[in-house]
Design a protein around this motif. Structure first.
Motif, PDB file in Angstrom:
ATOM      1  N   PRO A 185       0.842  -1.200   0.000  1.00 18.13           N
ATOM      2  CA  PRO A 185       0.000   0.000   0.000  1.00 18.13           C
ATOM      3  C   PRO A 185       0.875   1.247   0.000  1.00 18.13           C
ATOM      4  CG  PRO A 185       0.132  -0.903   2.203  1.00 18.13           C
ATOM      5  CD  PRO A 185       0.849  -1.871   1.307  1.00 18.13           C
ATOM      6  N   GLU A 186       0.226   2.394  -0.016  1.00 15.24           N
ATOM      7  CA  GLU A 186       0.957   3.666  -0.069  1.00 15.24           C
ATOM      8  C   GLU A 186       1.813   3.890   1.177  1.00 15.24           C
ATOM      9  OE1 GLU A 186      -0.145   8.427  -0.408  1.00 15.24           O
ATOM     10  OE2 GLU A 186      -1.523   6.922  -1.210  1.00 15.24           O
ATOM     11  N   ASN A 187       1.322   3.430   2.327  1.00 15.88           N
ATOM     12  CA  ASN A 187       2.036   3.646   3.585  1.00 15.88           C
ATOM     13  C   ASN A 187       2.285   2.298   4.279  1.00 15.88           C
ATOM     14  OD1 ASN A 187       3.189   4.841   5.856  1.00 15.88           O
ATOM     15  ND2 ASN A 187       1.212   5.299   6.804  1.00 15.88           N
ATOM     16  N   PRO A 188       3.226   1.508   3.764  1.00 15.26           N
ATOM     17  CA  PRO A 188       3.385   0.137   4.263  1.00 15.26           C
ATOM     18  C   PRO A 188       4.081   0.041   5.617  1.00 15.26           C
ATOM     19  CG  PRO A 188       5.077   0.607   2.648  1.00 15.26           C
ATOM     20  CD  PRO A 188       4.167   1.810   2.672  1.00 15.26           C
ATOM     21  N   LEU A 189       3.762  -1.043   6.318  1.00 19.67           N
ATOM     22  CA  LEU A 189       4.490  -1.443   7.523  1.00 19.67           C
ATOM     23  C   LEU A 189       5.034  -2.840   7.245  1.00 19.67           C
ATOM     24  CD1 LEU A 189       5.364  -1.170  10.485  1.00 19.67           C
ATOM     25  CD2 LEU A 189       3.114  -2.099  11.137  1.00 19.67           C
ATOM     26  N   LEU A 190       6.350  -2.983   7.284  1.00 21.17           N
ATOM     27  CA  LEU A 190       6.992  -4.249   6.958  1.00 21.17           C
ATOM     28  C   LEU A 190       7.730  -4.803   8.173  1.00 21.17           C
ATOM     29  CD1 LEU A 190       8.663  -3.284   3.534  1.00 21.17           C
ATOM     30  CD2 LEU A 190       6.319  -4.051   3.964  1.00 21.17           C
ATOM     31  N   LEU A 191       7.807  -6.128   8.233  1.00 23.81           N
ATOM     32  CA  LEU A 191       8.640  -6.805   9.225  1.00 23.81           C
ATOM     33  C   LEU A 191       9.719  -7.553   8.459  1.00 23.81           C
ATOM     34  CD1 LEU A 191       9.369  -7.814  12.060  1.00 23.81           C
ATOM     35  CD2 LEU A 191       7.699  -9.665  11.751  1.00 23.81           C
ATOM     36  N   ARG A 232       3.212 -15.505  12.745  1.00 20.84           N
ATOM     37  CA  ARG A 232       1.995 -15.315  13.549  1.00 20.84           C
ATOM     38  C   ARG A 232       1.922 -13.876  14.051  1.00 20.84           C
ATOM     39  NH1 ARG A 232       1.157 -20.095  17.905  1.00 20.84           N
ATOM     40  NH2 ARG A 232      -0.812 -18.977  18.160  1.00 20.84           N
ATOM     41  N   THR A 233       3.053 -13.347  14.487  1.00 21.68           N
ATOM     42  CA  THR A 233       3.107 -11.963  14.957  1.00 21.68           C
ATOM     43  C   THR A 233       2.741 -11.007  13.824  1.00 21.68           C
ATOM     44  OG1 THR A 233       4.786 -12.470  16.617  1.00 21.68           O
ATOM     45  CG2 THR A 233       4.637 -10.186  15.880  1.00 21.68           C
ATOM     46  N   ALA A 234       3.300 -11.266  12.642  1.00 22.55           N
ATOM     47  CA  ALA A 234       3.019 -10.407  11.486  1.00 22.55           C
ATOM     48  C   ALA A 234       1.540 -10.415  11.144  1.00 22.55           C
ATOM     49  CB  ALA A 234       3.850 -10.868  10.289  1.00 22.55           C
ATOM     50  N   GLN A 252      23.578  -1.809  20.390  1.00 18.96           N
ATOM     51  CA  GLN A 252      24.620  -0.791  20.469  1.00 18.96           C
ATOM     52  C   GLN A 252      24.210   0.481  19.716  1.00 18.96           C
ATOM     53  OE1 GLN A 252      25.152  -3.885  19.120  1.00 18.96           O
ATOM     54  NE2 GLN A 252      25.945  -4.878  20.956  1.00 18.96           N
ATOM     55  N   GLU A 253      24.538   1.620  20.309  1.00 15.96           N
ATOM     56  CA  GLU A 253      24.303   2.924  19.681  1.00 15.96           C
ATOM     57  C   GLU A 253      22.879   3.025  19.147  1.00 15.96           C
ATOM     58  OE1 GLU A 253      27.298   3.520  16.748  1.00 15.96           O
ATOM     59  OE2 GLU A 253      28.964   3.290  18.157  1.00 15.96           O
ATOM     60  N   ALA A 254      21.928   2.658  20.002  1.00 11.67           N
ATOM     61  CA  ALA A 254      20.525   2.643  19.608  1.00 11.67           C
ATOM     62  C   ALA A 254      19.707   3.533  20.529  1.00 11.67           C
ATOM     63  CB  ALA A 254      19.994   1.213  19.652  1.00 11.67           C
ATOM     64  N   VAL A 255      18.548   3.944  20.039  1.00 13.80           N
ATOM     65  CA  VAL A 255      17.642   4.798  20.809  1.00 13.80           C
ATOM     66  C   VAL A 255      16.398   3.992  21.196  1.00 13.80           C
ATOM     67  CG1 VAL A 255      18.470   6.910  19.740  1.00 13.80           C
ATOM     68  CG2 VAL A 255      16.586   5.658  18.677  1.00 13.80           C
ATOM     69  N   ASP A 256      15.662   4.493  22.169  1.00 12.21           N
ATOM     70  CA  ASP A 256      14.456   3.819  22.655  1.00 12.21           C
ATOM     71  C   ASP A 256      13.438   3.689  21.516  1.00 12.21           C
ATOM     72  OD1 ASP A 256      12.056   3.080  23.912  1.00 12.21           O
ATOM     73  OD2 ASP A 256      12.545   4.196  25.730  1.00 12.21           O
ATOM     74  N   TYR A 257      12.975   2.466  21.299  1.00 14.96           N
ATOM     75  CA  TYR A 257      12.033   2.205  20.206  1.00 14.96           C
ATOM     76  C   TYR A 257      10.750   3.022  20.335  1.00 14.96           C
ATOM     77  CZ  TYR A 257       8.712  -0.441  23.062  1.00 14.96           C
ATOM     78  OH  TYR A 257       7.764  -0.794  23.985  1.00 14.96           O
ATOM     79  N   ALA A 258      10.320   3.279  21.570  1.00 11.75           N
ATOM     80  CA  ALA A 258       9.042   3.947  21.797  1.00 11.75           C
ATOM     81  C   ALA A 258       9.080   5.436  21.451  1.00 11.75           C
ATOM     82  CB  ALA A 258       8.605   3.765  23.240  1.00 11.75           C
ATOM     83  N   ALA A 259      10.275   5.974  21.264  1.00  7.98           N
ATOM     84  CA  ALA A 259      10.400   7.405  20.967  1.00  7.98           C
ATOM     85  C   ALA A 259      10.385   7.688  19.461  1.00  7.98           C
ATOM     86  CB  ALA A 259      11.694   7.948  21.572  1.00  7.98           C
ATOM     87  N   GLN A 260      10.197   6.668  18.642  1.00 11.39           N
ATOM     88  CA  GLN A 260      10.242   6.841  17.190  1.00 11.39           C
ATOM     89  C   GLN A 260       8.842   6.982  16.596  1.00 11.39           C
ATOM     90  OE1 GLN A 260      13.423   7.281  16.146  1.00 11.39           O
ATOM     91  NE2 GLN A 260      13.691   6.977  18.351  1.00 11.39           N
ATOM     92  N   ASP A 261       8.804   7.543  15.392  1.00 14.26           N
ATOM     93  CA  ASP A 261       7.539   7.735  14.672  1.00 14.26           C
ATOM     94  C   ASP A 261       7.448   6.702  13.554  1.00 14.26           C
ATOM     95  OD1 ASP A 261       5.332   8.541  13.263  1.00 14.26           O
ATOM     96  OD2 ASP A 261       6.109  10.528  12.728  1.00 14.26           O
ATOM     97  N   ILE A 269       6.694  -6.716  20.139  1.00 10.08           N
ATOM     98  CA  ILE A 269       6.698  -5.428  20.843  1.00 10.08           C
ATOM     99  C   ILE A 269       6.843  -4.279  19.851  1.00 10.08           C
ATOM    100  CG2 ILE A 269       8.039  -3.989  22.435  1.00 10.08           C
ATOM    101  CD1 ILE A 269       8.702  -6.619  23.951  1.00 10.08           C
ATOM    102  N   LEU A 270       7.763  -4.441  18.902  1.00  3.63           N
ATOM    103  CA  LEU A 270       8.069  -3.356  17.960  1.00  3.63           C
ATOM    104  C   LEU A 270       6.942  -3.120  16.952  1.00  3.63           C
ATOM    105  CD1 LEU A 270      11.822  -4.255  17.320  1.00  3.63           C
ATOM    106  CD2 LEU A 270      10.924  -2.452  18.807  1.00  3.63           C
ATOM    107  N   VAL A 271       6.420  -4.185  16.355  1.00  2.00           N
ATOM    108  CA  VAL A 271       5.395  -3.967  15.331  1.00  2.00           C
ATOM    109  C   VAL A 271       4.072  -3.531  15.946  1.00  2.00           C
ATOM    110  CG1 VAL A 271       6.459  -5.499  13.627  1.00  2.00           C
ATOM    111  CG2 VAL A 271       4.716  -6.413  15.180  1.00  2.00           C
ATOM    112  N   PHE A 272       3.806  -3.962  17.181  1.00  4.51           N
ATOM    113  CA  PHE A 272       2.552  -3.517  17.782  1.00  4.51           C
ATOM    114  C   PHE A 272       2.639  -2.062  18.248  1.00  4.51           C
ATOM    115  CE2 PHE A 272       0.991  -7.834  17.650  1.00  4.51           C
ATOM    116  CZ  PHE A 272      -0.373  -7.631  17.475  1.00  4.51           C
ATOM    117  N   GLU A 273       3.838  -1.589  18.566  1.00  2.00           N
ATOM    118  CA  GLU A 273       3.986  -0.161  18.833  1.00  2.00           C
ATOM    119  C   GLU A 273       3.741   0.627  17.555  1.00  2.00           C
ATOM    120  OE1 GLU A 273       4.714   3.676  20.192  1.00  2.00           O
ATOM    121  OE2 GLU A 273       4.062   1.844  21.213  1.00  2.00           O
ATOM    122  N   ALA A 274       4.286   0.132  16.450  1.00  2.75           N
ATOM    123  CA  ALA A 274       4.045   0.790  15.161  1.00  2.75           C
ATOM    124  C   ALA A 274       2.561   0.774  14.825  1.00  2.75           C
ATOM    125  CB  ALA A 274       4.845   0.106  14.065  1.00  2.75           C
TER     126      ALA A 274
END
Length: 261
Positions: free
Chosen positions: A112-118, A134-136, A196-205, A251-256
């Protein structure tokens, strides 16, 4: 009328066992075995072509089988002994099918125009791959991409552990370089799960076109992903620094998905 097989020495039995056990046999025939009513129905709904059906009439009737598949599928009745021999697992409701494999290239994905991929890089354990699928499905991602695949997607353990979700979501494969090039070409933001050298996943858009990328628990993601997009991490509150890849992906895809409404 269906054919009937009562001997475990029948050549068809040997063929079915090889299709269950050997990736080489599946590749040679361009198809694979599916067990169980739910899994077969999901495969049909997902556009997979069922060409052969094997069933035990003590468990499921010929009329029930005929009602599930199209008229062109070859139907074969198996004795209880033969069915138990070829069934990969118990509790599959007396039905096994042979389906033609569906392999998509990256360019064949219908996004789609605005995809979410795993994206999962080099997953090997069938149980983990099944759990990722199953998560996907649960999160409604638009596609799953396996980078540097190590395992045949139609391994019966993947079909089993995914409870048929291998058929419900678009899946494509490619090398890591090909996948990165594809994401850049499509303008899809990359969020790589790296400690390493990563930021909190919850702070992303994640409300724009996004790809969540996860690696194996043993080695994580390859170096190529560390300089592409944003490196994200899930803050750990306990003593360990990693978790099962399918749990992390969930955790990551459900936050998205939450952000997308």
């Amino acid at each position: 009328m269906s054919k009937y097989i009562s001997s475990i020495q029948n050549p068809t039995v040997k063929r079915l066992l090889q299709l269950q056990d050997k990736s080489r046999a599946r590749k040679k025939e361009g198809g694979f075995i599916i067990e169980g009513v739910r899994e077969i129905e999901l495969a049909i709904a997902g556009g997979y072509e069922i060409t052969e059906v094997y069933f035990n009439e003590a468990v499921i009737s010929e009329d029930e089988v005929a009602g599930m598949v199209n008229d062109t599928a070859m139907m074969t009745s198996l004795s209880a002994e033969v069915y138990q021999k070829v069934a990969y697992r118990a509790g599959t409701e007396g039905i096994i099918a042979f389906a033609k494999a569906e392999t998509k290239t990256l360019q064949e994905l219908a996004l789609p125009e605005n995809p979410l991929l795993l994206i999962a890089e080099a997953p090997e354990k069938p149980g983990n791959i099944g759990a990722l699928l199953r998560t996907a499905d649960a999160a409604g991602v638009d596609a799953v991409i396996i980078a540097n695949p190590k395992t045949d997607l139609y391994n019966p353990n993947i079909i089993r552990s995914s409870v048929g979700c291998v058929f419900t979501t678009q899946i494509a494969t490619g090398s890591t370089a090909e996948v990165i090039s594809f994401l850049q070409e499509k303008g899809i933001a990359v969020y790589s799960a790296i400690l390493q050298e990563a930021v909190d996943y919850a702070a992303q858009d994640y409300t724009t076109p996004s790809a969540i990328v996860v690696g194996t628990e043993a080695t994580g993601l390859s170096q190529e992903w560390r300089t592409v997009g944003t490196n994200i991490k899930i803050p750990m509150r306990g003593k360990i620094d990693s978790m099962n890849v399918s749990v992390a992906a969930g955790i990551l895809v459900f936050e998205a998905r939450r952000q997308r409404g």
